[in-house]
Design a protein around this motif. Structure first.
Motif, short mmCIF file in Angstrom:
data_model
loop_
_atom_site.label_atom_id
_atom_site.label_comp_id
_atom_site.label_asym_id
_atom_site.label_seq_id
_atom_site.Cartn_x
_atom_site.Cartn_y
_atom_site.Cartn_z
N CYS A 12 15.22 -3.07 6.96
CA CYS A 12 13.96 -2.67 5.81
C CYS A 12 12.98 -1.92 6.73
N LEU A 13 12.88 -2.39 7.96
CA LEU A 13 11.88 -2.04 9.13
C LEU A 13 12.27 -0.52 9.26
N LYS A 14 13.51 -0.32 9.67
CA LYS A 14 14.11 1.04 9.70
C LYS A 14 13.71 1.95 8.78
N SER A 15 13.94 1.53 7.47
CA SER A 15 13.38 2.35 6.38
C SER A 15 11.68 2.65 6.29
N LEU A 16 11.20 1.64 6.76
CA LEU A 16 9.77 1.88 6.63
C LEU A 16 9.16 2.89 7.61
N ALA A 17 9.95 2.93 8.97
CA ALA A 17 9.73 3.68 10.02
C ALA A 17 9.88 5.10 9.64
N ALA A 18 10.84 5.42 8.65
CA ALA A 18 11.17 6.69 8.29
C ALA A 18 10.16 7.38 7.37
N GLN A 19 9.05 6.61 6.73
CA GLN A 19 8.25 7.02 5.83
C GLN A 19 7.80 8.40 6.03
N THR A 20 7.72 9.23 5.17
CA THR A 20 6.67 10.26 5.17
C THR A 20 5.50 10.42 4.53
N LEU A 21 4.56 10.14 5.42
CA LEU A 21 3.17 9.64 4.90
C LEU A 21 2.35 11.24 4.43
N PRO A 22 1.44 10.94 3.77
CA PRO A 22 0.52 12.19 3.28
C PRO A 22 -0.46 12.50 4.47
N PRO A 23 -1.00 13.57 4.62
CA PRO A 23 -2.06 13.77 5.65
C PRO A 23 -3.46 12.86 5.35
N GLY A 24 -3.72 12.47 6.68
CA GLY A 24 -4.62 11.31 6.44
C GLY A 24 -4.39 10.04 6.23
N ALA A 25 -3.11 9.74 6.18
CA ALA A 25 -2.41 8.32 5.93
C ALA A 25 -1.89 7.82 7.00
N ALA A 26 -1.93 6.44 7.39
CA ALA A 26 -1.36 5.86 8.50
C ALA A 26 -0.57 4.50 8.09
N GLN A 27 0.56 4.04 8.49
CA GLN A 27 1.24 2.81 8.17
C GLN A 27 1.00 2.02 9.32
N ARG A 28 0.58 0.77 9.08
CA ARG A 28 0.54 -0.23 10.02
C ARG A 28 1.81 -1.54 9.46
N VAL A 45 15.14 -1.91 0.96
CA VAL A 45 15.30 -0.55 1.78
C VAL A 45 14.71 0.58 0.86
N ALA A 46 13.58 1.01 1.87
CA ALA A 46 12.53 1.98 1.00
C ALA A 46 13.09 3.38 1.25
N ALA A 47 13.09 4.06 0.20
CA ALA A 47 13.28 5.92 0.11
C ALA A 47 12.24 6.25 0.78
N PRO A 48 12.41 7.47 1.68
CA PRO A 48 11.53 7.86 2.58
C PRO A 48 10.05 8.19 2.20
N GLY A 49 10.17 8.65 0.79
CA GLY A 49 8.75 8.83 0.28
C GLY A 49 8.16 7.89 -0.60
N LEU A 50 8.48 6.64 -0.38
CA LEU A 50 7.99 5.52 -1.22
C LEU A 50 6.49 5.54 -0.91
N VAL A 51 6.17 5.20 0.15
CA VAL A 51 4.73 5.03 0.53
C VAL A 51 3.80 6.31 -0.14
#
Length: 298
Positions: A19-35, A96-102
């Motif tokens: 799960c954490l591996k899929s979260l680390a692979a997230q493609t985030l929009p500009p100005g966004a950050a994930q913790r 397991v999250a798809a890369p564009g989930l967030v």
């Protein structure tokens, strides 16, 4: 924009690492950050050491024992809200999250009345099959019906409920609605939370484009005595909390009796007599207002 992603773990080291591996692979929009924050519910399988070794940037909140799903999530939410999180993203560790989930979920949050956002959840072992995870609710029976397999539109749309398997929650929702009700332990706490959020005026959206896969019931075991006990016990607390008056409760009792007969018959016919007995035990303990075996099986 800060998204605090909260993953609850209990003795599922390998699932959590995936799960954490899929979260680390997230493609985030500009100005966004994930913790990412992992709340460990007193694991004894080396989960904490493995998480810190493989993902040193992930925050880990160690709880001394298994306090159940609702209390574990609440501990993570408190940690996130003590910081500068704008959103909390609740994610089951068996997903397991798809890369564009967030990014897909955040794109649906332009209206400030949107408080909860859910993706489409697919079975991990059958990636083209949708796991029921959001939809409408009947007013009098509180019965939940899934719409995610056949959404009315490809665009984000309003629903009455969404599972806590993967749920994006606006920061302001928590103080206005309150935390997960820890009396549920596990199961129905997300339905209860959605009912309270709707009552407080928040919109709940399903975003068909957002995708996550789910290894269903890895912690409780599909159809296991443990799962059936917990579901039955929590269902009693849920219906007692959200129905009022003798007439409504009598109607619900009759409605739930039909559900009881169908559930027990299906379990027995499937050779799961022990699970059927556990389901009856859960109903008994729920009606009696006691924990019963809950403390030993969560």
């Amino acid at each position: 924009m800060i998204v605090a992603t909260i993953v609850l773990n209990w003795n599922r080291r390998d699932d959590t690492l995936a799960c954490l591996k899929s979260l680390a692979a997230q493609t985030l929009p500009p100005g966004a950050a994930q913790r990412v924050l992992v709340v460990d519910n007193g694991s004894t399988d080396g989960s904490v050491a493995a998480i810190r070794s493989v993902f040193p940037g992930v925050d880990v909140l160690e709880l001394p024992r298994n306090v159940g799903y609702a209390a574990g999530v609440n501990a993570g939410v408190r940690r996130a809200l003590a910081g500068d999180a704008d959103w909390t993203l609740l994610v089951n560790n068996d997903t397991v999250a798809a890369p564009g989930l967030v990014a897909c979920l955040l794109a649906a949050t332009g209206d400030p009345r949107v408080g909860l956002v859910a993706p489409t959840v697919y079975y991990h072992d059958a990636p083209d099959s949708v796991w029921p995870s959001a939809g409408w609710r009947r007013r009098w029976t509180l019965a939940a019906f899934d719409t995610t397999a056949h959404p009315p539109t490809d665009a984000p749309y309003d629903v009455d409920w969404a599972t806590g398997c993967c749920l994006l929650v606006r920061r302001e929702v928590w103080p206005s609605v309150g935390p997960f009700d820890e009396r549920f332990g596990v199961y129905y706490e997300d339905h209860d939370f959605c009912l309270r959020a709707k009552a407080a005026g928040w919109r709940i959206l399903h975003v068909p484009e957002a995708r996550i896969s789910h290894r269903v019931a890895r912690s409780t075991g599909t159809g296991s005595p443990r799962q059936m006990y917990l579901m039955a016990r929590s269902s009693v607390a849920y219906y007692l909390k959200h129905t009022r008056g003798a007439a409504w409760r009598a109607f619900i009792a009759a409605y739930r009796l039909g559900s009881l007969v169908r559930t027990v018959a299906a379990l027995v016919s499937a050779g799961r007599a022990v699970s059927a007995r556990a389901y009856l035990d859960g109903l008994r303990d729920g009606l009696a207002g006691r924990g019963g075996r809950l403390a030993t099986i969560i």
